[in-house]
Design an enzyme around this catalytic site. Structure first.
Site, PDB file in Angstrom:
ATOM      1  CE1 TYR A 102      13.305  -1.940   0.849  1.00  0.00           C
ATOM      2  CE2 TYR A 102      10.890  -2.013   0.244  1.00  0.00           C
ATOM      3  CZ  TYR A 102      12.126  -2.516   0.969  1.00  0.00           C
ATOM      4  OH  TYR A 102      11.810  -3.287   2.081  1.00  0.00           O
TER       5      TYR A 102
ATOM      6  CD  GLN B 192      16.897  -2.649   7.173  1.00  0.00           C
ATOM      7  OE1 GLN B 192      16.239  -2.046   7.848  1.00  0.00           O
ATOM      8  NE2 GLN B 192      16.943  -4.053   7.441  1.00  0.00           N
TER       9      GLN B 192
ATOM     10  CB  SER C 214      -3.024  -2.329  -1.807  1.00  0.00           C
ATOM     11  OG  SER C 214      -3.722  -1.861  -2.883  1.00  0.00           O
TER      12      SER C 214
ATOM     13  CD  GLN D 244      -6.077  -3.600  -5.206  1.00  0.00           C
ATOM     14  OE1 GLN D 244      -5.243  -3.136  -4.528  1.00  0.00           O
ATOM     15  NE2 GLN D 244      -6.111  -4.070  -6.242  1.00  0.00           N
TER      16      GLN D 244
ATOM     17  CD  GLU E 148      -2.453   1.876  -4.140  1.00  0.00           C
ATOM     18  OE1 GLU E 148      -1.573   1.299  -4.317  1.00  0.00           O
ATOM     19  OE2 GLU E 148      -3.142   1.202  -3.084  1.00  0.00           O
ATOM     20  CG  HIS E 149      -5.616   0.651  -7.246  1.00  0.00           C
ATOM     21  ND1 HIS E 149      -5.206   0.224  -5.813  1.00  0.00           N
ATOM     22  CD2 HIS E 149      -4.937   0.354  -7.835  1.00  0.00           C
ATOM     23  CE1 HIS E 149      -3.841  -0.242  -6.089  1.00  0.00           C
ATOM     24  NE2 HIS E 149      -3.664  -0.105  -7.430  1.00  0.00           N
TER      25      HIS E 149
ATOM     26  CG  ASP F  52      -2.319  -4.397  -9.674  1.00  0.00           C
ATOM     27  OD1 ASP F  52      -2.059  -3.303  -9.350  1.00  0.00           O
ATOM     28  OD2 ASP F  52      -3.177  -4.943  -8.969  1.00  0.00           O
TER      29      ASP F  52
ATOM     30  CD  GLU G 101      12.151  42.564  -5.927  1.00  0.00           C
ATOM     31  OE1 GLU G 101      13.288  42.317  -6.233  1.00  0.00           O
ATOM     32  OE2 GLU G 101      11.089  42.096  -6.294  1.00  0.00           O
TER      33      GLU G 101
ATOM     34  CG  HIS H 140      19.317  42.015  -9.667  1.00  0.00           C
ATOM     35  ND1 HIS H 140      20.118  41.906  -8.660  1.00  0.00           N
ATOM     36  CD2 HIS H 140      18.682  40.679  -9.981  1.00  0.00           C
ATOM     37  CE1 HIS H 140      20.185  40.823  -8.135  1.00  0.00           C
ATOM     38  NE2 HIS H 140      19.481  40.007  -8.764  1.00  0.00           N
TER      39      HIS H 140
END
Length: 427
Positions: free
Chosen positions: A120, A178, A224, A246, A313-314, A347, A401, A406
């Site tokens: 996106y 969407q 940001s 920013q 974030e930064h 960036d 178990e 097994h």
């Protein structure tokens, strides 16, 4: 505009508010689930004020985009793509590794790229060709055979050129929640994907979180943010420039200075005012600075603790001796060290990725890289000798178990007579 804040207030401002949009996003998801392409066209008219005759972008439109983009910009996108590719190629894991950890027992890992991913790329206030590169180049490097991209209509020529440079030819005019629903659920035109990556607004982020049952995501990525750790010797103009870089992204962006010097914080505030006065996006900056401020720490150890609590974030580290500070950082999407390393390098063109977790999610998530587009399978190869060496452990634990089948699957092999056993020399 520029004032002291406490860490609790700053963190609370950055807390994700996804619940507030859950209802509207759920309605959009259901529209796409039931209506497919028709719903995407209807929602584009409603939210983007654009009527679409077709959702897919064809080759002619991609080629025409080059005519609308300055040749020097195209050259810079090509150069940036080379640097982004170079850095992400360093992250490539081995396709298969096998180690004999003891006689008869060989273990390893097989790494496989995902089959189909969706990226996106936001639109709206500006074109983001750099994000187009950041989202898709690592997928290509990882070896993903199918990469599609959605971006709000009308898709900017810059974005189309960047996607073409990245080698992405499956592009759709579709934005918002969407678009996420279309990539996760599929429509008549858009085939569903295994994973969705890329930043977006709160509606996009909420849709990504709500559709994880259908497609995995990279991480929540919203407005940001930056934190700067700076001491008395930091250059106030540089710190101010990083904060403004920013702040101009979005009215909801947030910027935090953590300094051991109250005097520096004051100088930074003065420089912010001076530099912002004639900035083209000064209205957006003014809104973002309402979410921003500074904290004066007693020493660098406290500054590091504050930064880790914020999980920015930064993170920019502008101190005289940065490596000890770097050693203490646990939570940050991307780290920029020294006075000549502005966040803008990451960036665009240093090669690292700028798609990063925000709102404190750097505590749990890493920034986008090649590994986001791969999955691993463990591999094990045992000979008779290897099975004998761990057989008692397996049979004992399986029986404890209550999983007797097994235990028997091991026992039947260990009891097999040598004369009846087929050769396993291939192992």
């Amino acid at each position: 505009m520029w004032s002291a804040v406490d860490v609790e207030t700053w963190v609370s401002r950055r807390t994700s508010r996804l619940d507030a949009v859950h209802g509207p996003v759920q309605e959009i998801i259901e529209k796409v689930r039931l209506g497919g392409d028709a719903a995407l066209i209807e929602l584009s008219e409603k939210f983007d004020k654009v009527h679409l005759d077709t959702i897919a972008v064809d080759e002619d439109a991609r080629e025409a985009a080059y005519e609308q983009v300055d040749a020097r910009i195209t050259e810079c996108l090509v150069e940036a793509e080379v640097r982004i590719s170079r850095f992400h190629e360093l992250q490539l894991p081995r396709g298969l590794w096998l180690n004999e950890i003891e006689p008869g027992i060989t273990l390893g890992v097989k790494t496989t790229p995902l089959s189909r991913v969706g990226a996106y790329v936001p639109g709206g206030r500006a074109a983001y060709p750099s994000t187009a590169l950041m989202c898709t180049v690592p997928a290509r490097i990882a070896g993903v055979p199918e990469i599609c991209c959605c971006s709000p209509p009308p898709i900017q020529p810059l974005t189309l050129v960047a996607l073409d440079i990245a080698g992405v030819h499956e592009i759709y005019q579709c934005g918002g929640a969407q678009a996420i629903a279309a990539m996760a659920l599929g429509t008549e035109t858009i085939d569903p994907v295994d994973k969705i990556v890329g930043p977006g607004n709160v509606y996009v982020t909420a849709a990504k979180m709500m559709l994880r049952e259908y497609a995995e995501i990279d991480f929540p990525a919203g407005p940001s943010e930056i934190a700067v750790i700076a001491d008395e010797g930091a250059v106030a103009a540089y710190v101010a420039a990083d904060i403004l870089a920013q702040a101009e992204h979005d009215p909801h962006a947030a910027c935090l200075l953590i300094s051991t010097s109250a005097a520096l914080a004051e100088r930074v505030g003065a420089d912010i005012k001076k530099q912002a006065e004639h900035a083209p996006r000064k209205d957006i900056i003014a809104q973002a600075l309402k979410n921003s401020g500074y904290i004066v720490a007693e020493d660098l150890a406290e500054a590091v603790a504050i930064s880790n609590a914020v999980a920015p974030e930064h993170l920019s580290i502008q101190v005289a001796d940065p490596l000890p500070v770097l050693g203490g950082i646990r939570n940050a999407g991307a780290i920029f060290i020294g006075p000549y390393t502005p966040v803008a390098c990451g960036d665009y063109a240093s090669g690292t990725n700028h798609v990063l977790p925000t709102a404190g999610y750097a505590r749990q998530y890493s920034g986008l890289d090649v590994h986001h587009f791969c999955k691993t399978s463990s591999v094990q190869i045992l000979t008779r000798e290897g099975l004998d060496s761990i057989g008692d452990i397996i049979e004992t634990l399986a029986t404890a178990e209550g999983l007797t089948a097994h235990a028997r699957s091991v026992h039947v092999r260990r009891q097999e007579k040598t004369g009846n056993r087929k050769s396993n020399s291939g192992c």
